[in-house]
Motif scaffolding. Structure first.
Motif, PDB file in Angstrom:
ATOM      1  N   MET A  19       2.065   1.727  -3.437  1.00  0.00           N
ATOM      2  CA  MET A  19       0.764   2.566  -4.395  1.00  0.00           C
ATOM      3  C   MET A  19       0.756   4.033  -3.664  1.00  0.00           C
ATOM      4  O   MET A  19       0.071   4.344  -4.454  1.00  0.00           O
ATOM      5  CB  MET A  19      -1.148   1.790  -3.748  1.00  0.00           C
ATOM      6  N   ASP A  20       0.732   4.602  -2.638  1.00  0.00           N
ATOM      7  CA  ASP A  20       0.647   5.733  -2.407  1.00  0.00           C
ATOM      8  C   ASP A  20       1.165   6.606  -3.237  1.00  0.00           C
ATOM      9  O   ASP A  20       1.086   8.121  -3.095  1.00  0.00           O
ATOM     10  CB  ASP A  20       0.547   5.791  -0.785  1.00  0.00           C
ATOM     11  N   ILE A  21       2.814   6.056  -3.345  1.00  0.00           N
ATOM     12  CA  ILE A  21       4.129   6.418  -3.692  1.00  0.00           C
ATOM     13  C   ILE A  21       3.669   6.900  -5.049  1.00  0.00           C
ATOM     14  O   ILE A  21       3.662   7.841  -5.911  1.00  0.00           O
ATOM     15  CB  ILE A  21       5.800   5.675  -3.395  1.00  0.00           C
ATOM     16  N   ASP A  80       1.377   0.462   6.517  1.00  0.00           N
ATOM     17  CA  ASP A  80       2.426   0.136   6.649  1.00  0.00           C
ATOM     18  C   ASP A  80       3.809   1.036   7.440  1.00  0.00           C
ATOM     19  O   ASP A  80       4.588   0.044   8.181  1.00  0.00           O
ATOM     20  CB  ASP A  80       2.530   0.208   5.438  1.00  0.00           C
ATOM     21  N   HIS A  93       0.972  -1.337   0.110  1.00  0.00           N
ATOM     22  CA  HIS A  93       0.128   0.194  -0.296  1.00  0.00           C
ATOM     23  C   HIS A  93       1.109   1.356  -0.080  1.00  0.00           C
ATOM     24  O   HIS A  93       0.284   2.340  -0.493  1.00  0.00           O
ATOM     25  CB  HIS A  93      -0.658  -0.076   1.181  1.00  0.00           C
ATOM     26  N   THR A  94       2.415   1.438   0.660  1.00  0.00           N
ATOM     27  CA  THR A  94       2.894   2.564   0.504  1.00  0.00           C
ATOM     28  C   THR A  94       3.294   2.477  -1.004  1.00  0.00           C
ATOM     29  O   THR A  94       3.268   3.842  -1.270  1.00  0.00           O
ATOM     30  CB  THR A  94       4.092   1.986   1.467  1.00  0.00           C
ATOM     31  N   LEU A 153       1.350   9.657  -5.971  1.00  0.00           N
ATOM     32  CA  LEU A 153       1.897  11.047  -6.004  1.00  0.00           C
ATOM     33  C   LEU A 153       2.948  11.495  -7.303  1.00  0.00           C
ATOM     34  O   LEU A 153       2.831  12.424  -7.689  1.00  0.00           O
ATOM     35  CB  LEU A 153       3.339  11.559  -4.593  1.00  0.00           C
ATOM     36  N   TYR A 190      -9.290   4.662  -6.030  1.00  0.00           N
ATOM     37  CA  TYR A 190      -8.632   4.140  -7.213  1.00  0.00           C
ATOM     38  C   TYR A 190      -9.542   4.573  -7.982  1.00  0.00           C
ATOM     39  O   TYR A 190      -9.566   3.977  -9.303  1.00  0.00           O
ATOM     40  CB  TYR A 190      -8.688   2.882  -6.955  1.00  0.00           C
ATOM     41  N   THR A 226      -0.384   4.386   4.160  1.00  0.00           N
ATOM     42  CA  THR A 226       0.693   3.862   4.551  1.00  0.00           C
ATOM     43  C   THR A 226       0.951   4.316   5.646  1.00  0.00           C
ATOM     44  O   THR A 226       1.523   3.751   6.805  1.00  0.00           O
ATOM     45  CB  THR A 226       0.748   5.537   3.170  1.00  0.00           C
TER      46      THR A 226
END
Lengths: 229, 217
Positions: A140-142, B119, A137-138, A145, B179, B116
């Motif tokens: 995906m979040d990167i 995570d 998920h990190t 951006l 999404y 995030t």
């Protein structure tokens, strides 16, 4: 151009799109499979992004984290963005390839959806137990951006959905009314997303199956009378 | 640089909201380990000193931001559950409110970055503890509502599994909205998911809710 071969795919589904990849013939992905070592290495690289930051991480950092050399990394990825795109492809291709193949094995909707749900649980749990993709998920979040990567992520998600919606459309004759197909497909896409998060939260194998079975009651309720499973 | 207002009694000023909203982007781009409170203050348009007045460390800020993300949702959810006595109406209202808040976030160009934080919680014990507390609280809220309404269910044994089913659907809705799934389609998905509850209720969906405003979307 790199494409992932899809095992067991039939001509009943829309043609597969391929993404313009940057991996060379030395690509460690063979037949859509990635070795467990490389999966762990990719995950370690995403951890570097999380702790050191996407802006500050270098290809050298990725080489150290993945236990390879800078030459190896540079041979496969010219930039960090290309690395992220490849990591996304790895994650999605692994799931999509397997799920499409399961979907194609069943001609009727209920057994197809049931089999895909169970397969998804198995794949997700396998990944969770192996401790890989813990920072998916990190990643995906990167990606969110970066406008180009974000666009590619959306395309990958859409592609996965296309095949799933196609199955519902293909089997719409089994449903009470034709126009239920899209909403039902989206409902199951939501269930997949939810299950994926619950796996990360440590939900037990048994409970995951209970969730899948409950969700199947929705489909059973939409099937025409006389179709029982 | 604007001064950042105080965060008092759980009320968050717009400046603090911007700080919470921006900190996750700084964590991603500059790194959770590598970034400083000054970097985060700069991104949010306030001074590092101002950030330090309220948070002594990144861990504290990350935990506060996660709590803020959570409260934004849970306040509404709690209110919706309290406002609706029967389980069907309560879950319907929770799902609709959840979709509405998430879609508003997306339309306001604010990312949905809660994952995030999760995570991060895997590499930071302080954040992990905070996350676990919030997750347990949310789970108990939903479970308690089902327990309150157990007489409406055909079988008491379904309480836990149904509560977890809705928690799973809510997690899925978040990802789908994030999404780009159109919000009107998400309302249809919510209605589909409620079909399971209806099948497990003694008397099905309460008549008063049929044809509600959101359902016609």
């Amino acid at each position: 151009m790199y494409s992932f071969p899809i095992a067991g795919e039939r001509d009943c589904c829309p043609p597969l799109k391929t993404y313009s990849g940057t991996m060379s013939s030395l690509d460690p992905i063979r037949d859509g499979e990635l070795s467990p070592e490389l999966e762990t290495a990719l995950d370690s690289c995403v951890k570097v992004f999380m702790l050191q930051g996407f802006q500050h991480s270098t290809l050298e950092d990725l080489a150290v984290a993945s236990g390879t050399s800078r030459d190896f990394i540079e041979k496969h990825f010219a930039t960090k963005e290309q690395f992220c795109a490849a990591a996304m492809r790895w994650y999605f291709s692994k799931f999509y390839r397997q799920l499409r193949s399961v979907l194609a094995l069943h001609s009727e909707l209920y057994p197809a959806v049931e089999a895909v749900l169970y397969e998804f649980i198995e794949l997700s749990r396998e990944q969770y137990d192996a401790g890989t993709a813990m920072r998916f998920h990190t990643l995906m979040d990167i990606v969110e951006l970066d406008p180009d990567l974000s666009e590619e992520l959306r395309k990958m998600k859409l592609e996965g959905m296309e095949h799933f919606i196609f199955k519902f459309t293909q089997c719409k004759g089994e449903l009470n009314t034709d126009d239920e197909a899209t909403a039902l497909a989206k409902f199951y896409a939501t269930v997949f997303e939810g299950l994926s998060i619950m796996v990360q939260h440590g939900m037990s194998h048994e409970d995951l199956y209970s969730m899948a079975n409950l969700s199947l009651e929705v489909l059973a309720n939409h099937l025409k009378k006389g179709i029982n499973f | 640089m604007k001064p950042c207002d105080k965060i008092e009694a759980g009320n968050v000023s717009p400046e603090a909201e911007r700080l919470f909203d921006q900190c996750v982007k700084v964590f991603l781009l500059k790194g959770y380990e590598a970034c400083t409170l000054d970097d985060i203050g700069k991104a949010a348009g306030c001074s590092g000193d101002c950030v330090k007045e309220h948070f002594s460390s990144k861990q504290e800020l990350a935990a506060a931001a996660m709590r803020w993300y959570y409260i934004k949702y849970s306040r509404h959810m709690r209110t919706e559950m309290a406002m609706h006595q029967d389980i069907y109406s309560a879950m319907e209202a929770v799902l609709f409110a959840f979709i509405e808040i998430s879609c508003d976030q997306v339309h306001a160009n604010k990312g949905l970055f809660v994952r995030t934080f999760i995570d991060i919680s895997n590499v930071d014990d302080f954040v992990k503890e905070s996350f676990k507390e919030l997750q347990d609280d949310w789970e108990h809220q939903v479970l308690d509502k089902f327990k309150q309404c157990q007489l409406e269910l055909k079988d008491d044994a379904d309480i836990e599994v149904l509560a977890h089913y809705f928690l799973t659907v809510i997690e899925g809705l978040y990802e789908m909205i994030k999404y780009g799934t159109p919000c009107d389609l998400m309302y249809k998905v919510a209605i589909e998911s409620l079909g399971v509850l209806e099948l497990h209720m003694k008397n099905g969906q309460p008549k008063k809710k049929k044809g509600s405003k959101k359902k016609s979307k």
